[in-house]
Design an enzyme around this catalytic site. Structure first.
Site, PDB file in Angstrom:
ATOM      1  N   HIS A 156       0.840  -1.217   0.000  1.00  0.00           N
ATOM      2  CA  HIS A 156       0.000   0.000   0.000  1.00  0.00           C
ATOM      3  C   HIS A 156       0.870   1.260   0.000  1.00  0.00           C
ATOM      4  O   HIS A 156       0.431   2.306   0.467  1.00  0.00           O
ATOM      5  CB  HIS A 156      -0.936   0.037   1.210  1.00  0.00           C
ATOM      6  CG  HIS A 156      -1.688  -1.235   1.441  1.00  0.00           C
ATOM      7  ND1 HIS A 156      -2.928  -1.483   0.900  1.00  0.00           N
ATOM      8  CD2 HIS A 156      -1.356  -2.356   2.133  1.00  0.00           C
ATOM      9  CE1 HIS A 156      -3.335  -2.687   1.264  1.00  0.00           C
ATOM     10  NE2 HIS A 156      -2.387  -3.244   2.005  1.00  0.00           N
ATOM     11  N   SER A 277      15.182  21.515 -15.949  1.00  0.00           N
ATOM     12  CA  SER A 277      14.005  22.330 -16.219  1.00  0.00           C
ATOM     13  C   SER A 277      14.446  23.635 -16.873  1.00  0.00           C
ATOM     14  O   SER A 277      15.538  24.119 -16.611  1.00  0.00           O
ATOM     15  CB  SER A 277      13.287  22.627 -14.904  1.00  0.00           C
ATOM     16  OG  SER A 277      12.536  23.820 -15.008  1.00  0.00           O
ATOM     17  N   LYS A 283      16.353  21.581 -10.752  1.00  0.00           N
ATOM     18  CA  LYS A 283      15.704  20.325 -11.122  1.00  0.00           C
ATOM     19  C   LYS A 283      16.614  19.310 -11.803  1.00  0.00           C
ATOM     20  O   LYS A 283      17.494  19.637 -12.580  1.00  0.00           O
ATOM     21  CB  LYS A 283      14.529  20.608 -12.062  1.00  0.00           C
ATOM     22  CG  LYS A 283      13.420  21.374 -11.383  1.00  0.00           C
ATOM     23  CD  LYS A 283      12.516  20.470 -10.587  1.00  0.00           C
ATOM     24  CE  LYS A 283      11.437  20.004 -11.513  1.00  0.00           C
ATOM     25  NZ  LYS A 283      10.493  19.123 -10.943  1.00  0.00           N
ATOM     26  N   GLU A 290       9.990   8.398 -17.024  1.00  0.00           N
ATOM     27  CA  GLU A 290       8.619   8.886 -17.240  1.00  0.00           C
ATOM     28  C   GLU A 290       8.139   8.554 -18.654  1.00  0.00           C
ATOM     29  O   GLU A 290       6.984   8.180 -18.861  1.00  0.00           O
ATOM     30  CB  GLU A 290       8.550  10.400 -17.006  1.00  0.00           C
ATOM     31  CG  GLU A 290       8.692  10.772 -15.542  1.00  0.00           C
ATOM     32  CD  GLU A 290       8.856  12.273 -15.329  1.00  0.00           C
ATOM     33  OE1 GLU A 290       8.190  13.055 -16.025  1.00  0.00           O
ATOM     34  OE2 GLU A 290       9.667  12.650 -14.464  1.00  0.00           O
TER      35      GLU A 290
END
Ligand code: ARG
Length: 457
Positions: A156, A277, A283, A290
């Site tokens: 979970h 970024s 970043k 992704e």
């Protein structure tokens, strides 16, 4: 120019209809398979005296010339051609004259396209399997390099029990081994020759389908000519196997994305596989992972498109089936591209053992071990579970951990607890004592490693 099939109609088609109908822009990638299939076909026609041996030789030489020219870039594929089959036959006829016109005896584009596609998918799925093996080897490497790292295992997405990091990544090796299994199982049904089925009904010529199948390295021939030209199950199966493979890569990607976040910091990806970024200077984004996760949807789409395309088709060939290729090519391209970055991304990833350990120390992930300790002292598991739960609650209230809770407090909850409790709930002990087969103990993980290595040998 009128079509090669002009006769029943003028063969002069509207240019929009031509563009719409043509598959050359994507089936051009089948040129090698198309030529190999035609060479085998000509050899069979010669062997069975349907054409003369001289004619067969001339056709085979002609085809070889076309293949060489295409490979070298000396011959360009005509974007106006209807499809790769027509293009090759057209060039052959231009070069050989009437002899070229004999190649299509006892054959149809319906069995020809099924043949080309099967040859191509056999080759491509073998290539994907090799890449998957490479990824499994990379996982083994990462596991071996980080044998001692302990991390929290989750259920979970809540910290559950301490595990070895190597155990965790090996779970992905198991999934990928099943993917390999599926690819090789699917290959059995891909490697069946449809050639000789002709349009649908077979042929009046005395052909030898086994001869052609053998020349092309097939494991057998399709037993029903109607099925031979209608069947695209092998595309669906391959797309299914690729979808599952992508689902596994996507789950792995998701974990890497989580693990690289500032909240986790379990791993660091090499700069070579991250991006920055355009506005936020701090970043470091896990774009490759992704994208793998994102592209998974695309492969599922290819599977769904193919299933849907087939579901209402009457036997035998229908032009709808031309749609099989773009879907299956797109899925293959996508999977190959993903594996091409995923494997080196994993190989160059740094594992932050210290941060994993820190995370494993919070969250009371040794509570099960505390309960097991009480069981060993004679308490039934359900009662032991209750005591351990109350002790966790006590820790939360007083702001300490099971490791730092004083023995007096422990004994207020159960007098069975003694000084040896601390050793029993030590994270190292928790991991080392999970010796069941497939479990997280170093010994079990070692056995898993050995087994995985054996599978990819
Ligand atoms: N380009 C076609 C395809 O991809 C080849 C088969 C055409 N057959 C036919 N009867 N029109 O399916």
């Amino acid at each position: 120019m009128a079509k090669m099939w002009a006769g029943r109609t003028s063969g002069v088609t509207d240019s929009a209809a031509d563009d719409f109908n043509s598959s050359i822009r994507f089936d051009c990638r089948l040129y090698r398979e198309d030529i190999a299939g035609s060479m085998a076909h000509a050899a069979m026609l010669g062997a069975k005296s349907i054409i003369t041996n001289e004619e067969a030789d001339a056709i085979i030489d002609g085809l070889q010339g076309i293949l060489d020219d295409l490979d070298r870039g000396d011959l360009e594929i005509d974007p106006k051609a209807e499809d790769i089959h027509m293009f090759v036959e057209q060039v052959l006829t231009e070069r050989l004259g009437d002899v070229g016109r004999k190649l299509h005896t006892a054959r149809s584009r319906n069995d020809q396209v099924a043949l080309d596609l099967r040859l191509h998918l056999r080759h491509e799925s073998d290539a994907v399997a090799e890449q998957v093996k490479g990824l499994i080897a990379a996982i083994v490497e990462v596991a071996e390099r980080n044998k001692t790292a302990i991390m929290p295992g989750y259920t979970h997405l809540q910290r559950a029990q301490p595990i070895l990091f190597s155990h965790h990544v090996l779970a992905y090796a198991m999934m990928l081994l099943r993917d390999l299994d599926r690819l090789s199982d699917c290959r059995k049904r891909v490697s069946v020759s449809p050639i000789g089925a002709c349009a649908l009904a077979g042929t009046t010529y005395d052909t030898d389908r086994e001869f052609e199948a053998k020349l092309l390295g097939f494991d057998g021939v399709a037993r029903n000519s109607i099925d031979a030209v209608s069947d695209r199950d092998f595309c669906v199966e391959l797309l299914g196997a690729l979808s599952l493979l992508m689902m596994h890569l996507s789950r792995f990607s998701e974990e890497l994305i989580l693990w690289t976040s500032w909240e986790f910091q379990f791993v660091t990806l090499s700069d070579a596989f991250t991006t920055g970024s355009s506005i936020m200077p701090q970043k470091k984004n896990s774009d490759m992972a992704e994208l793998v996760r994102g592209k998974t949807g695309r492969v599922y789409g290819d599977l769904m498109a193919t299933l849907t395309m087939l579901k209402g088709l009457p036997l035998a060939y229908d032009k709808d089936m031309q749609e099989d290729k773009e879907a299956v090519f797109d899925a293959l391209d996508t999977v190959k591209m993903c594996l091409n970055v995923f494997t080196p991304m994993l190989q160059t990833m740094a594992v932050r053992e210290d941060n994993m350990k820190k995370a494993a120390q919070g969250g009371f992930i040794n509570a099960t071990d505390l309960a097991d300790y009480l069981v060993r002292k004679g308490l039934p598991f359900r009662s032991a579970y209750k005591v351990a739960g109350k002790l966790v609650s006590e820790c939360i209230q007083t702001g300490c951990t099971l490791e730092t809770l004083p023995l007096d407090t422990y004994r207020q909850y159960s007098t069975l607890i003694e000084d040896d409790v601390y050793a029993a709930i030590d994270l190292q002990t928790c991991v080392e004592t999970r010796v069941s087969e497939g479990g997280t103990s170093p010994k079990s993980v070692e056995a898993q490693l050995a087994w995985v290595k054996e599978q990819i040998k």
